[in-house]
Scaffold this motif. Structure first.
Motif, PDB file in Angstrom:
ATOM      1  N   LEU A 103      -9.824  10.999   4.770  1.00 44.32           N
ATOM      2  CA  LEU A 103      -8.369  11.022   4.926  1.00 44.32           C
ATOM      3  C   LEU A 103      -7.972  10.674   6.353  1.00 44.32           C
ATOM      4  N   ARG A 104      -8.678  11.216   7.320  1.00 44.12           N
ATOM      5  CA  ARG A 104      -8.384  10.890   8.719  1.00 44.12           C
ATOM      6  C   ARG A 104      -8.573   9.393   8.982  1.00 44.12           C
ATOM      7  N   LYS A 105      -9.638   8.819   8.432  1.00 44.12           N
ATOM      8  CA  LYS A 105      -9.853   7.384   8.577  1.00 44.12           C
ATOM      9  C   LYS A 105      -8.731   6.610   7.898  1.00 44.12           C
ATOM     10  N   MET A 106      -8.315   7.074   6.731  1.00 44.61           N
ATOM     11  CA  MET A 106      -7.240   6.407   6.010  1.00 44.61           C
ATOM     12  C   MET A 106      -5.945   6.424   6.814  1.00 44.61           C
ATOM     13  N   ILE A 107      -5.638   7.535   7.448  1.00 49.05           N
ATOM     14  CA  ILE A 107      -4.426   7.618   8.273  1.00 49.05           C
ATOM     15  C   ILE A 107      -4.525   6.662   9.453  1.00 49.05           C
ATOM     16  N   ARG A 108      -5.708   6.557  10.072  1.00 50.63           N
ATOM     17  CA  ARG A 108      -5.898   5.574  11.152  1.00 50.63           C
ATOM     18  C   ARG A 108      -5.692   4.154  10.636  1.00 50.63           C
ATOM     19  N   ASP A 109      -6.231   3.866   9.443  1.00 49.31           N
ATOM     20  CA  ASP A 109      -6.085   2.529   8.857  1.00 49.31           C
ATOM     21  C   ASP A 109      -4.626   2.227   8.534  1.00 49.31           C
ATOM     22  N   VAL A 114       0.600  -0.511   9.906  1.00 49.84           N
ATOM     23  CA  VAL A 114       1.992  -0.378  10.357  1.00 49.84           C
ATOM     24  C   VAL A 114       2.168  -1.058  11.713  1.00 49.84           C
ATOM     25  N   ALA A 115       1.232  -0.851  12.615  1.00 50.59           N
ATOM     26  CA  ALA A 115       1.334  -1.456  13.948  1.00 50.59           C
ATOM     27  C   ALA A 115       1.306  -2.986  13.874  1.00 50.59           C
ATOM     28  N   PHE A 121       0.814  -1.208   0.000  1.00 49.43           N
ATOM     29  CA  PHE A 121       0.000   0.000   0.000  1.00 49.43           C
ATOM     30  C   PHE A 121       0.856   1.270   0.000  1.00 49.43           C
ATOM     31  N   ALA A 122       0.299   2.326  -0.582  1.00 50.26           N
ATOM     32  CA  ALA A 122       0.921   3.650  -0.541  1.00 50.26           C
ATOM     33  C   ALA A 122      -0.174   4.681  -0.304  1.00 50.26           C
ATOM     34  N   LEU A 123       0.111   5.630   0.554  1.00 49.41           N
ATOM     35  CA  LEU A 123      -0.770   6.772   0.807  1.00 49.41           C
ATOM     36  C   LEU A 123       0.020   8.016   0.458  1.00 49.41           C
ATOM     37  N   GLU A 124      -0.502   8.806  -0.468  1.00 56.43           N
ATOM     38  CA  GLU A 124       0.142  10.053  -0.877  1.00 56.43           C
ATOM     39  C   GLU A 124      -0.788  11.212  -0.574  1.00 56.43           C
ATOM     40  N   ILE A 125      -0.237  12.249   0.045  1.00 52.59           N
ATOM     41  CA  ILE A 125      -0.989  13.472   0.326  1.00 52.59           C
ATOM     42  C   ILE A 125      -0.264  14.623  -0.348  1.00 52.59           C
ATOM     43  N   ASP A 126      -0.988  15.370  -1.165  1.00 50.76           N
ATOM     44  CA  ASP A 126      -0.452  16.539  -1.851  1.00 50.76           C
ATOM     45  C   ASP A 126      -1.099  17.784  -1.263  1.00 50.76           C
TER      46      ASP A 126
END
Length: 81
Positions: free
Chosen positions: A50-56, A61-62, A18-23
């Motif tokens: 986006l907040r949910k995605m960061i939590r996911d 990662v954990a 997975f990759a998460l990119e924020i511009d």
């Protein structure tokens, strides 16, 4: 994180496939994109998903490395000594 050609900021996290990119543009607007194996799964400009995605992402990662925080020494830990 890096600065783009227009003066905005690009932040990218990669976790397994997975990759998460924020511009973030110079005016403060933003968009995000989530990819798996390079294929775009979702994206948008709304803070709520986006907040949910960061939590996911944090949960993934954990699971992959439960001790990842030990890789970083926090400033508060340095000043407490």
């Amino acid at each position: 994180m890096s600065i783009d050609e227009e003066g905005g900021i690009i932040a990218e996290w990669r976790i397994a496939a997975f990759a998460l990119e924020i511009d973030v543009d110079p005016e403060g607007g933003f968009s995000y994109t989530v990819r798996r194996d390079g294929i775009r799964l979702r994206g948008g400009r709304s803070q709520t998903p986006l907040r949910k995605m960061i939590r996911d992402v944090s949960a993934v990662v954990a699971l992959a490395n439960p001790n990842w925080r030990s890789l970083f020494q926090h400033a508060s830990a340095r000043t407490a000594r």
